[in-house]
Design an enzyme around this catalytic site. Structure first.
Site, PDB file in Angstrom:
ATOM      1  N   GLN A 260      69.266   9.716  55.219  1.00 44.67           N
ATOM      2  CA  GLN A 260      68.638   8.969  56.363  1.00 44.67           C
ATOM      3  C   GLN A 260      67.164   9.283  55.987  1.00 44.67           C
ATOM      4  OE1 GLN A 260      69.919   6.409  57.764  1.00 44.67           O
ATOM      5  NE2 GLN A 260      72.323   6.306  57.768  1.00 44.67           N
TER       6      GLN A 260
ATOM      7  N   CYS B   9      86.212   3.342  65.798  1.00 39.77           N
ATOM      8  CA  CYS B   9      87.585   3.148  65.930  1.00 39.77           C
ATOM      9  C   CYS B   9      88.107   4.040  64.832  1.00 39.77           C
ATOM     10  CB  CYS B   9      87.821   1.921  65.128  1.00 39.77           C
ATOM     11  SG  CYS B   9      89.648   0.886  65.795  1.00 39.77           S
TER      12      CYS B   9
HETATM   13  N1  PLP Z   1      75.365  11.430  54.793  1.00 40.57           N
HETATM   14  C1  PLP Z   1      74.442  10.656  55.665  1.00 40.57           C
HETATM   15  C2  PLP Z   1      73.604  11.215  57.284  1.00 40.57           C
HETATM   16  C3  PLP Z   1      75.095   8.836  56.504  1.00 40.57           C
HETATM   17  O1  PLP Z   1      74.397   8.477  57.413  1.00 40.57           O
HETATM   18  C4  PLP Z   1      75.946   8.754  54.704  1.00 40.57           C
HETATM   19  C5  PLP Z   1      76.226   7.395  55.339  1.00 40.57           C
HETATM   20  O2  PLP Z   1      76.819   6.775  56.306  1.00 40.57           O
HETATM   21  C6  PLP Z   1      76.149   9.476  54.154  1.00 40.57           C
HETATM   22  C7  PLP Z   1      75.463  10.701  54.462  1.00 40.57           C
HETATM   23  C8  PLP Z   1      77.217   9.113  53.202  1.00 40.57           C
HETATM   24  O3  PLP Z   1      76.381   8.184  51.993  1.00 40.57           O
HETATM   25  P1  PLP Z   1      77.205   7.256  51.073  1.00 40.57           P
HETATM   26  O4  PLP Z   1      77.837   5.774  52.198  1.00 40.57           O
HETATM   27  O5  PLP Z   1      76.579   7.152  49.749  1.00 40.57           O
HETATM   28  O6  PLP Z   1      78.277   8.211  50.602  1.00 40.57           O
END
Ligand code: PLP
Length: 385
Positions: free
Chosen positions: A182, A328
């Site tokens: 993020q 959900c």
């Molecule tokens: N880590 C964080 C903080 C995320 O927000 C996300 C996705 O929502 C992920 C890991 C997972 O990433 P990916 O969707 O590329 O597998």
């Protein structure tokens, strides 16, 4: 084609592909579709595109190109970092992570716990912050295989003190991984200045397509690959490279970097205006984590007495996309572990919404969302009364 009526305010879930990324990937779907590992000249453009993307992503992270390992996304990268640390230190049976991590970190840690590892899930305060002294006390030299601490939280945007935490781990000979999914592209990162060994990134969070990501592995740091096969990426991640996705991610990284250099404060100004207006227009608004260091484009708040799922549905009828503080899971609405770790009860968590912006978000979009939230709050409060 972009939908002109859509007001998309859920950029922490995923982002639209930016024009730069789109343009960069097309040649590798149309003409230059060779396998970049092939030796003939036809494969050169694909190989060159992967190298360019490696340099572009490295520049975004303050890393060296050889520290970039292309993966399928954030989940794979974090799993690989955790499994590598455990494999490198079979005698160390302890890990440190945080209660508010993404499932991509929590699930592998929980699996290790089920196998007999001891995992410290650091608590957070009401603003989503860890206590650095408690973190330091949790580190066990010679026993802790890895610290995995996210750079920024996907729900609240809370930024952890990664440079300080990584330095403390390093001083004790402990590997440090950060889920920077993020943070990348939203706040300046300079990994060369930190003691982070591994970092995870996901292209689709910064305007590249889904299904492509990065694992940063610091030069000189040992790494044990999870995925074995053809030996691509210096043996650190086997599998034929997703050239269109990688080329797009490189271009998206470059676009994010130039945007950060031009106006780093714009997103935060937009978000702050949105929050000020939210409080002015709607009674019973509580901002979450507003006193913690936060990502510039994330707003997490609760509307007293307003069911968030109901609000999401009402906004959806106007083509406005936001998300809530509960998910959900298997048919039942479960409050978010991030919010409950911050001390929120299940009802406040069910009244929580997340609005997440991107550099493309306009004041008009935010105004439409504010109007819709005002109407939804009034309507849902009357229904409850
Ligand atoms: N880590 C964080 C903080 C995320 O927000 C996300 C996705 O929502 C992920 C890991 C997972 O990433 P990916 O969707 O590329 O597998």
């Amino acid at each position: 084609m972009a939908d002109p009526d859509l007001v998309y305010l859920d950029h922490n879930a995923t982002t639209p592909v930016c024009p730069e990324a789109w343009e960069a990937m097309l040649p590798f779907l149309r003409e230059n579709w060779a396998n970049p590992s092939s030796g003939y000249r036809f494969a050169r453009p694909a190989r060159q595109a992967v190298q360019t993307a490696r340099e572009q992503v490295a520049a975004l992270l303050g890393a060296a190109p050889e520290e970039i390992v292309f993966t399928s996304g954030g989940t794979e990268s974090s799993n690989a970092a955790i499994r590598s640390a455990v494999a490198l230190h079979p005698d160390r049976r302890h890990l440190v992570t945080c209660a508010t991590e993404h499932d991509a970190t929590l699930r592998p840690c929980e699996e290790l716990a089920a196998q007999g590892y001891e995992v410290t899930f650091l608590p957070v305060d009401g603003e989503g912050r860890i206590d650095l002294a408690a973190y330091e006390a949790a580190l066990r030299p010679g026993q802790t295989a890895l610290v995995s601490l996210m750079w920024a939280n996907n729900e609240t945007g809370v930024i952890h003190p990664i440079a300080a935490a990584a330095a403390m781990a390093h001083a004790r000979g402990i590997l440090f991984h950060t889920d920077a999914v993020q943070a990348a592209g939203k706040v300046p990162l300079d990994l060369s200045e930190t003691r982070v060994h591994c970092a995870s990134l996901s292209g689709h969070k910064f305007h590249a397509p889904k299904g492509v990501g990065v694992l940063y592995v610091k030069s000189g740091a040992r790494f044990h690959p999870s995925q074995l096969g053809g030996g691509q990426e210096g043996g650190r991640r086997s599998g034929t490279l997703n050239v269109p996705g990688i080329a797009a991610m490189g271009a998206a990284a470059e676009a994010a970097r130039s945007h950060l250099a031009i106006d780093h404060g714009a997103l935060a100004r937009h978000r702050d205006q949105f929050e000020a207006e939210l409080i002015r227009r709607i009674p019973g608004v509580h901002l979450h984590a507003a006193r913690a260091p936060r990502l510039p484009g994330t707003s997490n708040f609760r509307l007293d007495g307003v069911d968030a799922q109901g609000a999401i549905l009402l906004l959806d009828t106007q083509r406005i996309c936001v998300s809530g503080g509960s998910a959900c899971a298997t048919g039942s609405i479960k409050p978010s572990h991030v919010l409950t770790s911050m001390g929120l009860g299940s009802r406040p968590a069910r009244e929580t919404l997340r609005v997440s912006l991107a550099r493309t978000t306009t004041a008009e979009e935010l105004d439409s969302a504010l109007n819709a939230l005002q109407t939804a709050a009034a309507k849902l409060r009357t229904t409850r009364a």
